[in-house]
Scaffold this motif. Structure first.
Motif, PDB file in Angstrom:
ATOM      1  N   GLY A 119       0.752  -1.312  -0.031  1.00 12.40           N
ATOM      2  CA  GLY A 119       0.009   0.029   0.040  1.00 12.40           C
ATOM      3  C   GLY A 119       0.892   1.171   0.053  1.00 12.40           C
ATOM      4  O   GLY A 119       0.454   2.434  -0.124  1.00 12.40           O
ATOM      5  N   GLY A 192      -0.013  -8.257   2.422  1.00 17.76           N
ATOM      6  CA  GLY A 192       1.353  -8.605   2.462  1.00 17.76           C
ATOM      7  C   GLY A 192       2.313  -7.771   3.309  1.00 17.76           C
ATOM      8  O   GLY A 192       3.438  -8.192   3.850  1.00 17.76           O
ATOM      9  N   GLY A 193       1.862  -6.445   3.252  1.00 15.39           N
ATOM     10  CA  GLY A 193       2.807  -5.556   3.690  1.00 15.39           C
ATOM     11  C   GLY A 193       2.813  -5.607   5.158  1.00 15.39           C
ATOM     12  O   GLY A 193       3.948  -5.540   6.187  1.00 15.39           O
TER      13      GLY A 193
HETATM   14  C1  FAD Z   1      -0.963   6.950   8.697  1.00 13.97           C
HETATM   15  C2  FAD Z   1      -0.338   5.706   8.877  1.00 13.97           C
HETATM   16  C3  FAD Z   1      -0.617   5.038   9.840  1.00 13.97           C
HETATM   17  C4  FAD Z   1      -0.045   3.795  10.232  1.00 13.97           C
HETATM   18  N1  FAD Z   1      -0.697   2.790  11.183  1.00 13.97           N
HETATM   19  C5  FAD Z   1      -0.115   1.714  11.459  1.00 13.97           C
HETATM   20  C6  FAD Z   1      -0.585   0.951  12.613  1.00 13.97           C
HETATM   21  O1  FAD Z   1      -1.578   1.483  13.377  1.00 13.97           O
HETATM   22  N2  FAD Z   1       0.093  -0.198  12.913  1.00 13.97           N
HETATM   23  C7  FAD Z   1       1.196  -0.279  12.150  1.00 13.97           C
HETATM   24  O2  FAD Z   1       1.571  -1.728  12.278  1.00 13.97           O
HETATM   25  N3  FAD Z   1       1.818   0.169  11.198  1.00 13.97           N
HETATM   26  C8  FAD Z   1       1.017   1.397  10.957  1.00 13.97           C
HETATM   27  N4  FAD Z   1       1.671   2.246   9.759  1.00 13.97           N
HETATM   28  C9  FAD Z   1       2.741   1.849   8.963  1.00 13.97           C
HETATM   29  C10 FAD Z   1       2.346   0.768   7.871  1.00 13.97           C
HETATM   30  O3  FAD Z   1       0.968   0.784   7.619  1.00 13.97           O
HETATM   31  C11 FAD Z   1       2.688  -0.486   8.207  1.00 13.97           C
HETATM   32  O4  FAD Z   1       4.367  -0.867   8.116  1.00 13.97           O
HETATM   33  C12 FAD Z   1       1.984  -1.728   7.001  1.00 13.97           C
HETATM   34  O5  FAD Z   1       2.185  -2.965   7.501  1.00 13.97           O
HETATM   35  C13 FAD Z   1       2.650  -1.614   5.554  1.00 13.97           C
HETATM   36  O6  FAD Z   1       1.952  -2.031   4.705  1.00 13.97           O
HETATM   37  P1  FAD Z   1       1.851  -1.812   2.909  1.00 13.97           P
HETATM   38  O7  FAD Z   1       1.055  -2.580   2.620  1.00 13.97           O
HETATM   39  O8  FAD Z   1       1.596  -0.445   3.185  1.00 13.97           O
HETATM   40  O9  FAD Z   1       3.283  -1.808   2.780  1.00 13.97           O
HETATM   41  P2  FAD Z   1       4.343  -0.971   1.900  1.00 13.97           P
HETATM   42  O10 FAD Z   1       4.535   0.183   2.699  1.00 13.97           O
HETATM   43  O11 FAD Z   1       3.950  -0.900   0.538  1.00 13.97           O
HETATM   44  O12 FAD Z   1       5.876  -1.841   1.886  1.00 13.97           O
HETATM   45  C14 FAD Z   1       6.501  -1.932   3.292  1.00 13.97           C
HETATM   46  C15 FAD Z   1       7.519  -3.121   3.151  1.00 13.97           C
HETATM   47  O13 FAD Z   1       7.014  -4.302   2.914  1.00 13.97           O
HETATM   48  C16 FAD Z   1       7.341  -5.065   1.489  1.00 13.97           C
HETATM   49  N5  FAD Z   1       6.251  -5.776   1.124  1.00 13.97           N
HETATM   50  C17 FAD Z   1       4.954  -5.116   0.774  1.00 13.97           C
HETATM   51  N6  FAD Z   1       4.233  -6.039   0.236  1.00 13.97           N
HETATM   52  C18 FAD Z   1       4.978  -7.211   0.208  1.00 13.97           C
HETATM   53  C19 FAD Z   1       4.823  -8.570  -0.242  1.00 13.97           C
HETATM   54  N7  FAD Z   1       3.670  -9.027  -0.658  1.00 13.97           N
HETATM   55  N8  FAD Z   1       5.863  -9.416  -0.386  1.00 13.97           N
HETATM   56  C20 FAD Z   1       6.884  -9.045   0.147  1.00 13.97           C
HETATM   57  N9  FAD Z   1       7.130  -7.660   0.675  1.00 13.97           N
HETATM   58  C21 FAD Z   1       6.383  -6.782   0.440  1.00 13.97           C
HETATM   59  C22 FAD Z   1       7.718  -3.778   0.962  1.00 13.97           C
HETATM   60  O14 FAD Z   1       8.857  -4.008  -0.131  1.00 13.97           O
HETATM   61  C23 FAD Z   1       8.361  -2.758   2.025  1.00 13.97           C
HETATM   62  O15 FAD Z   1       9.680  -3.160   2.358  1.00 13.97           O
HETATM   63  C24 FAD Z   1       0.911   3.169   9.266  1.00 13.97           C
HETATM   64  C25 FAD Z   1       1.621   4.162   8.408  1.00 13.97           C
HETATM   65  C26 FAD Z   1       0.709   5.334   8.084  1.00 13.97           C
HETATM   66  C27 FAD Z   1       1.309   6.092   7.037  1.00 13.97           C
END
Ligand code: FAD
Length: 532
Positions: A119, A192-193
């Motif tokens: 995401g 996944g993230g």
């Molecule tokens: C407004 C805001 C609020 C947030 N609140 C929280 C919260 O309450 N709790 C929390 O834990 N985190 C929170 N976060 C942090 C973030 O949302 C988390 O770390 C989330 O797990 C990231 O998921 P994503 O899908 O956006 O991953 P991305 O940001 O797209 O990627 C994160 C990492 O995961 C890897 N990745 C993604 N998908 C895969 C896949 N399928 N296979 C292998 N690697 C992959 C990427 O390469 C990267 O290294 C927040 C962030 C924001 C901006």
């Protein structure tokens, strides 16, 4: 449409009410409004792609820009102030495991750095392409977002890794089930993230962190595919799931996961409680966690966060009356707000609520079951949009977090708050900082800090200020024995502090594992650990 600069979609805003603007001026100073760099200017910065052609890859500049950064404050400074100096060379949107395998083989053949993209909500620099080295291909999992298998007998569902929070829950809800993983980034972050960064949802107290929800998964790695065993529990040696959890894309691309699910709760309520000071709230919170009351969330704000939340709620008159009422009941200037959640069947919820009230009253607190909890619930995924408005007003906002045993929480909190508050004193810049405790366990809890300072006319100075404040806080976390991350992961920003948590042998184990699975170093180079 998803914003390229800032958080969320372009249709949603979070206006800051006038009195709250004045409040901010008082605590952080008159902001200097800055112009954000335009999309056209950003697009001009993108160099030509170094990738060989491939039918699954686009090198469209706007797509490259969209995938260039996540959501950490330095990502924002890059994307909105224009300091950005590295971009992915192309984007692929795989639709199947075969596509993912094909992309990994292509990367191995041409020595390409692969950065999976979920995401894009990372707040620790997980997605930043390295400035030097091989070209970077961002692999966006957005098209792999389907519920593949629903198993009611086992209370399990297998879902593709690119499913975002709302899509995932909508597919489960049709069957009357819920995963219950609600990070604040839920609107955009993906399954996944969550798994590879070990994320934690707001109701982890009831549903658990992502780790216990993750039953098994399939990852495509540079050394071939790996399927985790599908068993309820196992004593057969080290748990390989825990190697995928937190792997931050260094080992491969997670394509699907089987998750523990639950029946939709019969009802859910969010209520608040107030305490006369933080010490009282802290004691109550610890006792509630150790009594293991069946709540779904618990969060205790310090006095400044409590006040800021009330100010930003936007209902000036209502808040004035509420504050008067609270003061009459002994909840004065140092009051601290607790938000708690009740999720499940009505009888158990009523009982848990009564038990909670006992602890609240024991520590001179009062329960407020109307308006505040409901408001929190309604705005729980809207609040991140506030960062856009604050940025445009001229304020940079960042958050950081750790977890510590109970006895270390307050000393760590006090020293981080002090260091951040005075962190820019040499420049005469005030920093406004506040905190809360959430995600409690019987043996400790997580500490979450938010801080706000004025953007500078010179973006480099805004960045230097962030580096200084983040560095001070990270040092404090480590010296107080906290984890460098309870939920956001390591990425780039926490990498320098990982070894103090894992130790030299632990670091070697992680590095050797990565080298063994990815000998050519094609997976998310320079994140988590330095071995490239
Ligand atoms: C407004 C805001 C609020 C947030 N609140 C929280 C919260 O309450 N709790 C929390 O834990 N985190 C929170 N976060 C942090 C973030 O949302 C988390 O770390 C989330 O797990 C990231 O998921 P994503 O899908 O956006 O991953 P991305 O940001 O797209 O990627 C994160 C990492 O995961 C890897 N990745 C993604 N998908 C895969 C896949 N399928 N296979 C292998 N690697 C992959 C990427 O390469 C990267 O290294 C927040 C962030 C924001 C901006």
């Amino acid at each position: 449409m998803k914003r390229i600069q800032g958080w969320g979609n372009t249709e949603t805003d979070y206006p800051v009410p006038e009195p709250a603007k004045n409040y901010l001026k008082n605590v952080v100073g008159e902001p200097i409004t800055q112009r954000n760099i335009s999309l056209e200017e950003l697009l001009k910065k993108i160099p030509s792609s170094r990738l060989p052609e491939h039918p699954l890859i686009t090198t469209d500049p706007e797509e490259r820009l969209r995938h260039a950064r996540g959501q950490s404050l330095n990502d924002w400074i890059d994307m909105l102030d224009g300091l950005i100096d590295s971009f992915p060379d192309g984007i692929a949107y795989p639709e199947s495991e075969e596509d993912v395998r094909e992309l990994i083989n292509f990367a191995k053949e041409h020595k390409i750095n692969l950065v999976p993209y979920g995401g894009g909500s990372s707040v620790v620099g997980h997605l930043t392409p390295p400035k030097e080295g091989p070209p970077t291909l961002s692999v966006d999992l957005a098209k792999m977002n389907q519920l593949l298998n629903f198993n009611e007998e086992n209370f399990e569902a297998t879902i593709e890794a690119g499913a975002r929070g709302p899509d995932l829950e909508a597919q489960l809800e049709k069957h009357g089930y819920i995963l219950g993983h609600f990070p604040q980034s839920w609107e955009y972050s993906t399954l996944g993230g969550w798994i590879v960064t070990r994320s934690v949802g707001q109701q982890s107290y009831h549903y658990g962190r992502i780790e216990p929800l993750f039953v098994t998964g399939h990852m495509e790695t540079p050394s071939g595919p790996i399927d985790m065993p599908h068993v309820p529990k196992s004593a057969a040696g080290p748990d390989l799931r825990h190697i995928l959890l937190g792997s931050e894309a260094r080992l491969g691309i997670l394509t699907r996961a089987t998750m523990r699910i639950r029946r939709l709760p019969e009802e859910e309520h969010f209520y608040s409680a107030f305490f006369p000071n933080f010490q009282a709230g802290y004691q109550a919170m610890r006792e509630i966690a150790q009594a293991e009351l069946p709540l779904s969330m618990l969060r205790l704000s310090d006095p400044l966060e409590t006040e800021t939340n009330l100010q930003l709620a936007g209902k000036e008159n209502l808040i004035k009356i509420a504050k008067k009422g609270l003061s009459l009941f002994g909840q004065g200037e140092q009051r601290c707000m607790m938000i708690y959640g009740l999720t499940g069947d009505p009888a158990n919820n009523r009982l848990a609520d009564q038990q909670l009230a006992h602890y609240v009253h024991k520590h001179q607190g009062m329960v407020v079951r109307f308006y505040i909890g409901k408001t929190w619930e309604k705005s729980r995924f809207h609040t991140p949009y506030l960062r856009n408005t604050l940025w445009d007003l001229g304020y940079a906002l960042d958050t950081l977090e750790t977890a510590l045993p109970w006895e270390k929480i307050k000393p760590c909190q006090e020293s981080i708050l002090k260091d951040i508050e005075h962190g820019l004193e040499d420049k005469n810049e005030p920093v406004f900082v506040f905190s809360h405790i959430s995600h409690v366990y019987t043996n400790g809890g997580s500490l979450y800090i938010s801080y706000l300072y004025r953007r500078s006319e010179n973006p480099q100075e805004t960045l230097d200020n962030w580096r200084k404040l983040k560095g001070l806080a990270s040092e404090r976390i480590v010296t107080h024995g906290g984890t460098i991350s309870h939920q956001h992961g390591v990425g780039l920003d926490h990498k320098p502090y990982l070894s103090s948590e894992k130790g030299p042998l632990g670091m070697r184990m992680i590095e050797n594992l990565i080298k063994d699975i990815d000998p050519q170093g094609i997976m998310n180079r320079n994140k988590l650990v330095d071995i490239d």
